[in-house]
Design an enzyme around this catalytic site. Structure first.
Site, PDB file in Angstrom:
ATOM      1  N   ARG A   1       5.353  14.160  -2.088  1.00 31.32           N
ATOM      2  CA  ARG A   1       6.475  13.223  -2.044  1.00 31.32           C
ATOM      3  C   ARG A   1       6.182  12.070  -2.995  1.00 31.32           C
ATOM      4  NH1 ARG A   1      11.704  11.509  -1.199  1.00 31.32           N
ATOM      5  NH2 ARG A   1      11.770   9.376  -0.460  1.00 31.32           N
ATOM      6  N   LEU A   2       7.106  11.774  -3.914  1.00 33.69           N
ATOM      7  CA  LEU A   2       7.055  10.554  -4.695  1.00 33.69           C
ATOM      8  C   LEU A   2       7.974   9.560  -4.013  1.00 33.69           C
ATOM      9  CD1 LEU A   2       5.704  12.401  -6.795  1.00 33.69           C
ATOM     10  CD2 LEU A   2       7.006  11.193  -8.563  1.00 33.69           C
ATOM     11  N   HIS A   3       7.387   8.541  -3.376  1.00 32.99           N
ATOM     12  CA  HIS A   3       8.182   7.609  -2.569  1.00 32.99           C
ATOM     13  C   HIS A   3       8.264   6.265  -3.264  1.00 32.99           C
ATOM     14  CE1 HIS A   3      10.049   6.451   1.275  1.00 32.99           C
ATOM     15  NE2 HIS A   3       9.541   5.248   1.005  1.00 32.99           N
TER      16      HIS A   3
ATOM     17  N   GLU B   1      11.328  -1.144  -6.176  1.00 35.79           N
ATOM     18  CA  GLU B   1      12.250  -1.778  -5.215  1.00 35.79           C
ATOM     19  C   GLU B   1      13.667  -1.808  -5.784  1.00 35.79           C
ATOM     20  OE1 GLU B   1      12.671  -2.919  -1.571  1.00 35.79           O
ATOM     21  OE2 GLU B   1      10.635  -3.371  -2.233  1.00 35.79           O
ATOM     22  N   GLY B   2      14.625  -1.357  -4.975  1.00 36.10           N
ATOM     23  CA  GLY B   2      16.018  -1.368  -5.414  1.00 36.10           C
ATOM     24  C   GLY B   2      16.277  -0.502  -6.634  1.00 36.10           C
TER      25      GLY B   2
ATOM     26  N   THR C   1      26.585   0.897  -3.998  1.00 39.10           N
ATOM     27  CA  THR C   1      25.260   0.552  -4.528  1.00 39.10           C
ATOM     28  C   THR C   1      25.196   0.633  -6.049  1.00 39.10           C
ATOM     29  OG1 THR C   1      22.897   1.066  -4.377  1.00 39.10           O
ATOM     30  CG2 THR C   1      24.394   2.930  -4.205  1.00 39.10           C
TER      31      THR C   1
ATOM     32  N   ASP D   1      19.583   2.680 -12.231  1.00 35.61           N
ATOM     33  CA  ASP D   1      18.290   3.229 -11.802  1.00 35.61           C
ATOM     34  C   ASP D   1      17.290   3.026 -12.942  1.00 35.61           C
ATOM     35  OD1 ASP D   1      16.113   4.648 -10.807  1.00 35.61           O
ATOM     36  OD2 ASP D   1      17.325   6.305 -10.038  1.00 35.61           O
TER      37      ASP D   1
ATOM     38  N   ARG E   1      13.880   3.276 -12.511  1.00 33.68           N
ATOM     39  CA  ARG E   1      12.564   3.772 -12.109  1.00 33.68           C
ATOM     40  C   ARG E   1      11.962   4.700 -13.160  1.00 33.68           C
ATOM     41  NH1 ARG E   1      14.260   5.981  -6.250  1.00 33.68           N
ATOM     42  NH2 ARG E   1      16.069   6.571  -7.541  1.00 33.68           N
TER      43      ARG E   1
ATOM     44  N   SER F   1      12.125  15.926  -1.675  1.00 37.62           N
ATOM     45  CA  SER F   1      13.088  14.999  -2.264  1.00 37.62           C
ATOM     46  C   SER F   1      14.478  15.609  -2.249  1.00 37.62           C
ATOM     47  CB  SER F   1      12.698  14.657  -3.709  1.00 37.62           C
ATOM     48  OG  SER F   1      13.638  13.783  -4.292  1.00 37.62           O
TER      49      SER F   1
ATOM     50  N   LYS G   1      14.126  13.197  -9.812  1.00 37.96           N
ATOM     51  CA  LYS G   1      12.673  13.141  -9.628  1.00 37.96           C
ATOM     52  C   LYS G   1      12.037  14.439 -10.114  1.00 37.96           C
ATOM     53  CE  LYS G   1      12.182   9.873  -5.794  1.00 37.96           C
ATOM     54  NZ  LYS G   1      11.672   9.678  -4.413  1.00 37.96           N
TER      55      LYS G   1
END
Length: 245
Positions: free
Chosen positions: A89-91, A133-134, A155, A167, A169, A190, A195
């Site tokens: 898992r990539l969290h 975050e976010g 969102t 996004d 990330r 996921s 991802k």
């Protein structure tokens, strides 16, 4: 990013060793990116290891430093994860959901469910990525976006209204952590196909994407629908629910 010459090196190696079978696009991309990684300085440095007993089971907490931005990440490792088809898992860090149990999102529930699944499997790894975050905009900006969602924006619209990326990330550090741990391929916990695509780009083969579905609630149903409809998350458990009145 693929290093220059990695595509040529892959093709040359295939010819040199008489490899004649056709590779899928995912297999070829993962192999090319692994060649890139061999000549690229590693993105992370392993700096700490400690046994970590938790309510879910015992893990080895492996601390990493991102060489590019100085961000600290951690991998929670259960069992022997060197090899293939590792449950992973990539969290993305979510203080409000993970620590404060906010019901605005499902992050805290997914974190708990992933750790339980890894322990039940007998081996696996949860990569906890800070700075996400976010969806990468930061904690205070996320709180501002949540306020706009209270006023009726979704969102995606909220981030745009703040002049921020939908996004931002980057999963390169997470892939580098998996490489460092000896993980060659994963079964990815996921609902987010992006991802999977990011891991493949960074040389990690994804054997399967394993759903990580949590029961929707009154506070997060609209948010989950937006993730499905605008961010391509695979959330089939929402299909039977009535739409907005």
């Amino acid at each position: 990013m693929t290093e220059p010459g990695a595509d040529v090196a892959f093709d040359d190696a295939a010819r040199q060793y008489g490899v004649v079978r056709q590779f899928s696009e995912d297999e070829r991309r993962a192999a090319v990116n692994r060649l890139s990684d061999a000549v690229r300085p590693t993105a992370v440095q392993r700096v700490a290891e400690v046994r970590m007993p938790t309510a879910y089971g015992e893990f080895l907490a492996v601390g990493y430093l991102d060489r590019r931005g100085g961000v600290e990440h951690v991998a929670l490792v259960h069992g022997d994860v060197a090899g293939r088809t590792v449950l992973a898992r990539l969290h993305s860090e979510c203080l409000t959901g993970d620590a404060f149990a906010s019901t605005h999102c499902e992050c805290g529930e997914q974190l708990s469910a992933a750790l339980r699944a890894i322990v039940a499997e007998g081996r696996g790894v949860l990569v906890y990525l800070r700075g996400h975050e976010g969806r990468g905009i930061g904690l205070v900006a996320k709180l501002r976006a949540m306020g706009l969602q209270e006023d009726g924006l979704d969102t995606v619209e909220a981030n745009i209204a703040l002049g921020l990326p939908v996004d931002a990330r980057d999963y390169g550090s997470g892939a580098a952590m998996l490489h460092d741990l000896g993980v060659r391929s994963v079964r990815l916990l996921s609902n987010n196909p992006r991802k999977r695509e990011a891991l493949v780009r960074h040389g990690v083969t994804v054997e399967a994407q394993v759903p990580l579905l949590t029961p929707p609630g009154a506070e997060n149903l609209r948010y989950l629908r937006t993730k499905r409809e605008r961010l391509d998350h695979d959330l089939p458990h929402l299909d039977h629910l009535p739409g907005p009145s």
